[in-house]
Design an enzyme around this catalytic site. Structure first.
Site, PDB file in Angstrom:
ATOM      1  N   GLU A  58       3.760  -0.658  -6.337  1.00 25.29           N
ATOM      2  CA  GLU A  58       4.888  -1.526  -6.011  1.00 25.29           C
ATOM      3  C   GLU A  58       6.132  -0.632  -5.996  1.00 25.29           C
ATOM      4  OE1 GLU A  58       5.515  -4.554  -4.871  1.00 25.29           O
ATOM      5  OE2 GLU A  58       7.612  -3.938  -5.024  1.00 25.29           O
ATOM      6  N   SER A  59       6.700  -0.447  -4.794  1.00 23.93           N
ATOM      7  CA  SER A  59       7.754   0.555  -4.642  1.00 23.93           C
ATOM      8  C   SER A  59       8.981   0.263  -5.496  1.00 23.93           C
ATOM      9  CB  SER A  59       8.146   0.687  -3.174  1.00 23.93           C
ATOM     10  OG  SER A  59       8.528  -0.568  -2.642  1.00 23.93           O
ATOM     11  N   CYS A  89       1.767   4.354   1.224  1.00 24.13           N
ATOM     12  CA  CYS A  89       2.187   2.960   1.066  1.00 24.13           C
ATOM     13  C   CYS A  89       3.486   2.850   0.249  1.00 24.13           C
ATOM     14  CB  CYS A  89       1.036   2.150   0.492  1.00 24.13           C
ATOM     15  SG  CYS A  89       1.176   0.424   0.902  1.00 24.13           S
ATOM     16  N   ILE A 149      -3.030  -2.430   2.384  1.00 24.02           N
ATOM     17  CA  ILE A 149      -2.793  -3.426   1.333  1.00 24.02           C
ATOM     18  C   ILE A 149      -1.295  -3.678   1.232  1.00 24.02           C
ATOM     19  CG2 ILE A 149      -3.115  -3.982  -1.113  1.00 24.02           C
ATOM     20  CD1 ILE A 149      -5.329  -1.805  -1.129  1.00 24.02           C
ATOM     21  N   ARG A 150      -0.858  -4.847   1.633  1.00 18.83           N
ATOM     22  CA  ARG A 150       0.589  -5.166   1.662  1.00 18.83           C
ATOM     23  C   ARG A 150       1.361  -3.966   2.225  1.00 18.83           C
ATOM     24  NH1 ARG A 150       3.243  -5.929  -2.955  1.00 18.83           N
ATOM     25  NH2 ARG A 150       1.746  -4.777  -4.166  1.00 18.83           N
ATOM     26  N   HIS A 185      -4.174   3.525   2.755  1.00 18.66           N
ATOM     27  CA  HIS A 185      -4.793   4.169   1.591  1.00 18.66           C
ATOM     28  C   HIS A 185      -6.129   4.792   1.951  1.00 18.66           C
ATOM     29  CE1 HIS A 185      -2.055   2.220  -1.303  1.00 18.66           C
ATOM     30  NE2 HIS A 185      -2.105   1.199  -0.476  1.00 18.66           N
ATOM     31  N   GLU A 187      -7.407   7.067   0.057  1.00 16.55           N
ATOM     32  CA  GLU A 187      -8.007   7.367  -1.254  1.00 16.55           C
ATOM     33  C   GLU A 187      -8.889   6.216  -1.742  1.00 16.55           C
ATOM     34  OE1 GLU A 187      -4.981   6.451  -0.759  1.00 16.55           O
ATOM     35  OE2 GLU A 187      -4.386   5.022  -2.308  1.00 16.55           O
TER      36      GLU A 187
HETATM   37  N1  GLN Z   1       4.287  -3.671  -0.484  1.00 18.59           N
HETATM   38  C1  GLN Z   1       4.286  -2.755  -1.569  1.00 18.59           C
HETATM   39  C2  GLN Z   1       5.701  -2.301  -1.897  1.00 18.59           C
HETATM   40  O1  GLN Z   1       6.643  -2.797  -1.428  1.00 18.59           O
HETATM   41  C3  GLN Z   1       3.430  -1.532  -1.263  1.00 18.59           C
HETATM   42  C4  GLN Z   1       1.964  -1.874  -1.297  1.00 18.59           C
HETATM   43  C5  GLN Z   1       1.064  -0.698  -1.576  1.00 18.59           C
HETATM   44  O2  GLN Z   1       1.505   0.362  -2.032  1.00 18.59           O
HETATM   45  N2  GLN Z   1      -0.213  -0.915  -1.377  1.00 18.59           N
HETATM   46  O3  GLN Z   1       5.869  -1.411  -2.654  1.00 18.59           O
END
Ligand code: GLN
Length: 212
Positions: A58-59, A89, A149-150, A185, A187
Site C-alpha cells: 500500500e503506497s 506496483c 493486484i489493485r 507482480h 514475483e
Molecule cells: N493500489 C495500491 C497502492 O495504492 C498498490 C497495490 C499493489 O502494490 N499491489 O499502493
C-alpha cells in the site's frame, strides 16, 4: 530432467525495502537467483547495495513508514546516485513524480518523470494474472507472467522515460536511467525475467546515466 539453475545473482547484494508489502516474495526470488538480500528498514541498510527493490503493498503506508523510519531521504539519494532499482506496483507509485489520486498527505520519492493513477484496474476482486510483453534492455519484447493486484496505470510519461509494457491499452511498465517501474507482480508468479534484468544492470552500473 535437467534443471536450469540461474545464478545471475551470485556475489550480488540486493536491498529490499522492508517496511510493508510483498517483501518475502522478492526476497525469495532474488535468493533463488543466488543474490544475498538485505532487508532495508533504516538508512544504514543502504550501504554497499548492488541493486534495490521497492515492493508492492500500500503506497500511502509505505510512504508514511519511510518518513517515520527516517529512511526516505537516504533511499532517494541511493536511487539518484545510480543504484539499479526496480519498483513493483506500490513501489512504482513511490517512484513517481505525481500521484493523480493520492491518499490524504501521500508523498512520493519523485524519481521517475511519470504520473500514476492508483487502482486504475479496479479493486482486489478484479485482480488478474496475465501475460505481458515487456521490453528489456536488449530492446526485445519478452513475455512475462504477471499478476495485477489493485494495479496503477501510468497516466503521463516524461520525455526521458521509456515505456516497457502495456496492458489493456494502458502503460504499465517504464524505465528511466537506472530505474525500472512496473504496475504488476512477476514475483508472485515466479517469473524471473525482470529480476534477472535488474541483476544484469548491476554489471553495467557505471555506464548508466543516473538521474539528477
Ligand atoms: N493500489 C495500491 C497502492 O495504492 C498498490 C497495490 C499493489 O502494490 N499491489 O499502493
Amino acid at each position: 530432467m535437467t534443471t536450469i539453475v540461474n545464478n545471475s545473482g551470485n556475489g550480488k547484494t540486493v536491498g529490499v525495502l522492508a517496511l510493508q508489502g510483498g517483501v518475502a516474495e522478492h526476497t525469495q526470488m532474488m535468493e533463488s537467483l543466488g543474490a544475498q538480500v538485505v532487508l532495508v528498514k533504516k538508512a544504514e541498510h543502504l550501504h554497499g547495495l548492488d541493486a534495490l527493490i521497492l515492493p508492492g503493498g500500500e503506497s500511502s503506508t509505505i510512504d508514511r513508514l519511510t518518513r517515520i523510519f527516517g529512511v526516505r531521504d537516504a533511499l532517494r539519494e541511493a536511487i539518484i546516485s545510480g543504484v539499479p532499482t526496480l519498483g513493483t506496483c506500490a513501489g512504482l507509485i513511490m517512484l513517481a513524480h505525481t500521484v493523480d489520486d493520492p491518499a490524504p498527505g501521500q508523498q512520493t520519492l519523485d524519481i521517475l518523470d511519470i504520473s500514476v493513477d492508483r487502482n486504475a484496474f479496479g479493486s482486489q476482486v478484479d485482480s488478474a494474472e496475465t501475460e505481458v510483453l515487456w521490453r528489456g534492455a536488449d530492446e526485445q519484447l519478452h513475455p512475462v507472467h504477471a499478476a495485477f493486484i489493485r494495479a496503477p496505470r501510468v497516466s503521463r510519461v516524461g520525455q526521458d522515460v521509456q515505456v516497457t509494457a502495456h496492458h489493456g491499452g494502458q502503460v504499465v511498465g517504464v524505465r528511466q536511467g537506472n530505474v525500472m517501474g512496473i504496475s504488476f507482480h512477476p514475483e508472485l508468479t515466479g517469473d524471473t525475467t525482470i529480476h534477472r534484468e535488474l541483476l544484469s544492470m548491476t554489471n553495467f552500473r557505471s555506464s548508466f546515466c543516473s538521474l539528477s
